[in-house]
Scaffold this active site. Structure first.
Site, PDB file in Angstrom:
ATOM      1  N   GLU A 102      14.646  32.946  14.291  1.00 43.27           N
ATOM      2  CA  GLU A 102      13.959  31.809  14.906  1.00 43.27           C
ATOM      3  C   GLU A 102      12.453  32.056  15.015  1.00 43.27           C
ATOM      4  OE1 GLU A 102      17.856  30.379  17.481  1.00 43.27           O
ATOM      5  OE2 GLU A 102      16.179  31.266  18.563  1.00 43.27           O
ATOM      6  N   CYS A 350      10.865  32.201  26.351  1.00 44.12           N
ATOM      7  CA  CYS A 350      10.873  33.663  26.330  1.00 44.12           C
ATOM      8  C   CYS A 350      12.250  34.208  26.723  1.00 44.12           C
ATOM      9  CB  CYS A 350       9.814  34.182  27.302  1.00 44.12           C
ATOM     10  SG  CYS A 350       9.730  35.971  27.398  1.00 44.12           S
TER      11      CYS A 350
END
Length: 363
Positions: A102, A350
């Protein structure tokens, strides 16, 4: 827009030019009988014009184009899926060896950051990070790192009103320093004026503390450094980051200090990343302790509200607790920020990157 070449049936002995930095391209071209200046011409076609068809490179001699076709190719792995958050964050997914990595694009008013992956999975097993729970398959090649930027740039120029990437952060899947040579080569391409042309202060490498590799990095390349610290002492860090049992906080911070002494990119200090976990590392005493261990290191502290992922046994600290924690650090003289969650609804925040990994690590 340049017509792409068909990359099917390319022989394994051909070289993907996205695997080569400037010096390596120059050596390769010299072996083909080309002049040194052709390196600039070729890199401009690849990185400025997004051209992967040698036959369209009109300012290269015909015999050089022929040799390039015979000995090399240009292939950037395609994004197979795009997810767009309500806040404008974009997640692009790349399929490599039938697995998925990703890449995250984070647009802001005055900057646009691309978060790139350096490995398929991660071997560090940090307990608060989704990537670490997926296991590890292999390091990404230079071309597989560069492909993320190449494709993102291409999409932005074609579809996003000619938007540009102003910052690149190695904060995606994987530990960059465990893929040291390929990451360094990729950074050289990012820095190159005929590559992506970013300055060293606009490239950030984040590490969890692979001390021997960080010591090697001192002599290799100068970029902005971010350290994934996440705890004020070894007891807590051991429990959430197993790598600390190999390279403890003291050895990690000693290595960071050495890097900073040789760095121009980090004149404003290293960025310290600290995920906020309720009842684990977010108490007032932890803030005091964090300030004490960092007092000799020029640093900016970035507090990160923990982002949920499936089967995790953590709770994010409350907003009030994070603010109290931040204010303690500010009173101790630290530039302290609280990271704004971006892309949480598409699993792009995150610690949420998971991809699709075939784990090659035996427990």
């Amino acid at each position: 827009m340049h017509k792409s070449i068909n990359i099917k049936n390319i022989s394994d002995d051909k070289i993907n030019l996205l695997d080569l930095n400037r010096k390596e391209i120059e050596i390769f071209l010299l072996s083909l009988g080309a002049k040194k200046f052709v390196t600039d011409q070729l890199m401009k076609w690849i990185y400025n014009r997004h051209c992967n068809n040698f036959n369209l490179m009109s300012n290269l001699k015909k015999d050089i184009r022929k040799k390039l076709n015979e000995r090399s190719y240009i292939f950037a792995s395609n994004f197979i899926e795009e997810k767009i958050s309500y806040d404008g964050t974009v997640k692009w997914i790349t399929s490599i060896d039938k697995q998925k990595i990703e890449t995250i694009y984070i647009p802001e008013k005055k900057r646009a950051t691309l978060c790139v992956s350096s490995q398929i999975g991660c071997s560090l097993k940090c307990k608060f990070c989704a990537t670490g729970q997926q296991g590890f398959n292999r390091n990404l090649k230079v071309s597989e790192i560069i492909s993320q930027i190449w494709q993102a740039n291409k999409i932005l120029k074609e579809k996003k009103n000619n938007s540009t990437i102003t910052n690149i952060v190695f904060m995606g899947m994987g530990e960059p320093l465990l893929n040291l040579n390929n990451v360094i080569s990729a950074i050289k391409i990012i820095l190159d004026k005929n590559g992506f042309g970013l300055s060293k202060r606009r490239i950030t490498l984040s590490t969890s503390g692979i001390v021997p590799a960080l010591n090697k990095l001192i002599k290799k390349i100068d970029v902005s450094l971010a350290i994934s610290l996440h705890a004020p002492n070894d007891f807590i860090r051991n429990s959430i980051m197993p790598i600390n049992m190999k390279y403890n906080i003291k050895s990690f911070l000693n290595s960071v200090s050495k890097y900073l002494k040789h760095s121009h990119a980090n004149r404003g200090g290293v960025t310290v990343e600290y995920v906020m976990l309720r009842g684990i590392n977010d108490l007032n005493e932890h803030a005091e302790e964090l300030g004490n261990i960092l007092k000799k290191i020029p640093s900016k502290i970035n507090l990160i509200p923990w982002n949920f992922f499936k089967n995790a046994n953590f709770i994010c600290s409350s907003k009030n607790r994070i603010n109290i924690f931040a204010n303690i650090l500010r009173k101790k003289g630290f530039n302290t920020t609280i990271r704004k969650n971006r892309g949480q609804d598409i699993g792009a925040a995150c610690g949420q990157l998971t991809g699709d990994i075939v784990n090659r690590i035996k427990n």
